[in-house]
Scaffold this active site. Structure first.
Site, PDB file in Angstrom:
ATOM      1  N   LYS A  31       0.849  -1.212   0.000  1.00  0.00           N
ATOM      2  CA  LYS A  31       0.000   0.000   0.000  1.00  0.00           C
ATOM      3  C   LYS A  31       0.872   1.246   0.000  1.00  0.00           C
ATOM      4  O   LYS A  31       0.451   2.318   0.439  1.00  0.00           O
ATOM      5  CB  LYS A  31      -0.954  -0.010   1.206  1.00  0.00           C
ATOM      6  CG  LYS A  31      -1.967  -1.140   1.186  1.00  0.00           C
ATOM      7  CD  LYS A  31      -2.979  -0.974   0.059  1.00  0.00           C
ATOM      8  CE  LYS A  31      -3.994  -2.124   0.052  1.00  0.00           C
ATOM      9  NZ  LYS A  31      -4.887  -2.047  -1.123  1.00  0.00           N
ATOM     10  N   ARG A  32       2.105   1.101  -0.470  1.00  0.00           N
ATOM     11  CA  ARG A  32       3.042   2.228  -0.610  1.00  0.00           C
ATOM     12  C   ARG A  32       3.251   2.944   0.731  1.00  0.00           C
ATOM     13  O   ARG A  32       3.400   4.149   0.799  1.00  0.00           O
ATOM     14  CB  ARG A  32       2.561   3.222  -1.678  1.00  0.00           C
ATOM     15  CG  ARG A  32       2.259   2.623  -3.056  1.00  0.00           C
ATOM     16  CD  ARG A  32       3.285   1.605  -3.512  1.00  0.00           C
ATOM     17  NE  ARG A  32       3.070   1.153  -4.887  1.00  0.00           N
ATOM     18  CZ  ARG A  32       2.903  -0.136  -5.232  1.00  0.00           C
ATOM     19  NH1 ARG A  32       2.909  -1.095  -4.315  1.00  0.00           N
ATOM     20  NH2 ARG A  32       2.749  -0.466  -6.501  1.00  0.00           N
ATOM     21  N   ALA A  68       3.062   7.051   0.901  1.00  0.00           N
ATOM     22  CA  ALA A  68       1.975   7.619   0.079  1.00  0.00           C
ATOM     23  C   ALA A  68       0.999   8.466   0.893  1.00  0.00           C
ATOM     24  O   ALA A  68      -0.066   8.828   0.398  1.00  0.00           O
ATOM     25  CB  ALA A  68       1.220   6.491  -0.615  1.00  0.00           C
ATOM     26  N   LEU A  72      -6.093   6.532   2.332  1.00  0.00           N
ATOM     27  CA  LEU A  72      -7.363   7.129   1.906  1.00  0.00           C
ATOM     28  C   LEU A  72      -8.538   6.187   2.079  1.00  0.00           C
ATOM     29  O   LEU A  72      -9.684   6.616   2.143  1.00  0.00           O
ATOM     30  CB  LEU A  72      -7.249   7.591   0.448  1.00  0.00           C
ATOM     31  CG  LEU A  72      -6.259   8.750   0.228  1.00  0.00           C
ATOM     32  CD1 LEU A  72      -5.976   8.952  -1.260  1.00  0.00           C
ATOM     33  CD2 LEU A  72      -6.777  10.040   0.844  1.00  0.00           C
ATOM     34  N   GLY A 115       0.662  13.043   3.796  1.00  0.00           N
ATOM     35  CA  GLY A 115       1.130  12.743   5.146  1.00  0.00           C
ATOM     36  C   GLY A 115       2.556  12.198   5.179  1.00  0.00           C
ATOM     37  O   GLY A 115       3.225  12.279   6.209  1.00  0.00           O
ATOM     38  N   GLU A 118       4.493  15.187   5.515  1.00  0.00           N
ATOM     39  CA  GLU A 118       4.324  15.698   6.884  1.00  0.00           C
ATOM     40  C   GLU A 118       5.221  14.924   7.853  1.00  0.00           C
ATOM     41  O   GLU A 118       5.852  15.506   8.731  1.00  0.00           O
ATOM     42  CB  GLU A 118       2.851  15.590   7.299  1.00  0.00           C
ATOM     43  CG  GLU A 118       1.947  16.506   6.473  1.00  0.00           C
ATOM     44  CD  GLU A 118       0.497  16.468   6.933  1.00  0.00           C
ATOM     45  OE1 GLU A 118      -0.153  15.429   6.731  1.00  0.00           O
ATOM     46  OE2 GLU A 118       0.013  17.458   7.495  1.00  0.00           O
ATOM     47  N   GLU A 138      -3.430  16.792  -1.163  1.00  0.00           N
ATOM     48  CA  GLU A 138      -4.642  17.089  -0.386  1.00  0.00           C
ATOM     49  C   GLU A 138      -5.543  18.068  -1.131  1.00  0.00           C
ATOM     50  O   GLU A 138      -6.766  17.931  -1.122  1.00  0.00           O
ATOM     51  CB  GLU A 138      -4.272  17.691   0.989  1.00  0.00           C
ATOM     52  CG  GLU A 138      -3.697  16.704   1.974  1.00  0.00           C
ATOM     53  CD  GLU A 138      -2.180  16.541   1.863  1.00  0.00           C
ATOM     54  OE1 GLU A 138      -1.608  16.916   0.803  1.00  0.00           O
ATOM     55  OE2 GLU A 138      -1.577  16.037   2.814  1.00  0.00           O
ATOM     56  N   ARG A 141      -7.524  16.340  -3.611  1.00  0.00           N
ATOM     57  CA  ARG A 141      -8.451  15.346  -3.032  1.00  0.00           C
ATOM     58  C   ARG A 141      -9.579  16.013  -2.248  1.00  0.00           C
ATOM     59  O   ARG A 141     -10.406  15.337  -1.639  1.00  0.00           O
ATOM     60  CB  ARG A 141      -7.717  14.387  -2.090  1.00  0.00           C
ATOM     61  CG  ARG A 141      -6.477  13.739  -2.684  1.00  0.00           C
ATOM     62  CD  ARG A 141      -6.671  12.296  -3.068  1.00  0.00           C
ATOM     63  NE  ARG A 141      -5.434  11.727  -3.571  1.00  0.00           N
ATOM     64  CZ  ARG A 141      -5.134  11.551  -4.858  1.00  0.00           C
ATOM     65  NH1 ARG A 141      -6.001  11.899  -5.790  1.00  0.00           N
ATOM     66  NH2 ARG A 141      -3.981  11.036  -5.224  1.00  0.00           N
ATOM     67  N   GLY A 146      -3.356  17.591   7.692  1.00  0.00           N
ATOM     68  CA  GLY A 146      -3.841  17.437   9.070  1.00  0.00           C
ATOM     69  C   GLY A 146      -2.799  16.823   9.980  1.00  0.00           C
ATOM     70  O   GLY A 146      -3.068  16.554  11.148  1.00  0.00           O
TER      71      GLY A 146
END
Ligand code: 1HE
Length: 264
Positions: A31-32, A68, A72, A115, A118, A138, A141, A146
């Site tokens: 899932k990267r 990634a 999501l 993220g 981040e 983001e 999307r 956050g």
């Protein structure tokens, strides 16, 4: 380099000790290395509970990409309160990275997005290999950062560049990333982890209190008015130089027993 000991924190977060350097691996390559809630909590727990004698840490990602970003598939309908607590959970985890006991070096490759950026920006040094690319999708999307990105990313590249990345979906490559300050090091493809480990091993030889002062005092001083910053600096300097380790190291230099500063 063979690890001294290895222990798995969870299946998605692996901790390996290389002497006094803790190497933390995001291990969800299928899932990267997308960050689901379990992975975020495991990161928090890992950095809050590093083995006692750890002096520095490295974080890297398994597979083709560093990370990634937010998983999501977990983005559900949350009400405003739930959304706030979810973001605060990320803040606690990334604070554990940034404001822990030891400096953390990020080894970046492939996608460092959302993220993932981040998380990278919560580390103290970023080493990127040539395959690295950065984005903040983001904006496209329909969400917002956050995980502390609104605070940490502008400190690296400025508000204007972050605004551009989020408004336009601009993808920054490794070379440009180093030029604008997303990474401090740019290394050949496939060598970021090795370089990060070298740096962390070197960092681990510093006096622990100096490393702690750099992590905790320097960013605060940068946010203080100059006069307050100078006062904080004087306090920190006096504490650091009063330690037996500082005295021993200065004495060793004066007696010709410590390395000189040399051109690289
Ligand atoms: C994912 C995620 C994910 C991959 N959440 N499942 N982040 C993003 O918007 C970035 C979304 N991901 C991508 O753009 C691409 O996946 C990558 C550029 C990172 C990698 O591309 P690639 O071609 O190597 O992989 P892939 O085929 O796109 O993905 C492989 C699998 O990982 C696939 O699942 P599969 O079951 O079909 O194999 C993907 O669905 C899955 N996957 N990324 C969930 N992010 C605190 S707020 C933070 C806000 C954000 O971070 S927003 C940004 C989210």
């Amino acid at each position: 380099m063979p690890p001294n000991t290895a222990s798995s924190v969870t299946k998605d977060v692996q901790l390996t000790l290389h002497g006094d350097v803790a190497v933390v691996c995001l291990s969800r390559p299928a899932k990267r290395n997308a960050l689901n809630d379990g992975l975020i909590l495991a990161l928090r727990d890992t950095f809050q509970n590093l083995p006692e004698n750890t002096r520095a840490a490295v974080i890297h990602g398994e597979g083709e990409h560093f990370c990634a970003g937010l998983d999501l598939s977990e983005l559900q309908e949350r009400d405003a309160g739930e959304g706030m607590f979810h973001s605060r959970m990320w803040h606690a985890a990334l604070d554990a990275v940034e404001k822990g006991q030891v400096p953390v070096v990020a080894a970046l490759h492939g996608a460092v997005v959302g993220g993932g950026l981040e998380l990278a920006s919560a580390c103290h040094i970023r080493v990127a290999d040539e395959s690295t690319f950065y984005a903040l999708p983001e904006g496209t999307r329909g969400i917002f950062v956050g995980g502390g990105g609104a605070v940490r990313v502008p400190k690296l590249i400025g508000v204007a560049r972050m605004m551009d990345m989020m408004l336009t979906g601009r993808v920054v490559n490794a070379t440009e990333g180093e030029r604008i300050g997303l990474s401090q090091y740019l290394v050949p493809r496939g060598t970021a982890l090795e370089k990060a480990l070298d740096l962390a091993t070197r960092i681990a030889t510093n006096a622990p209190l100096t490393n702690y002062a750099l992590m905790h005092a320097l960013p605060r001083i940068a946010e203080q008015p100059a006069d307050h910053g100078l006062f904080t600096e004087a306090l920190m300097a006096s504490i650091a130089q009063s330690t037996p380790l500082a005295k021993a190291r200065v004495r060793a230099f004066l007696e010709g027993k410590a390395a000189k500063v040399q051109k690289s």
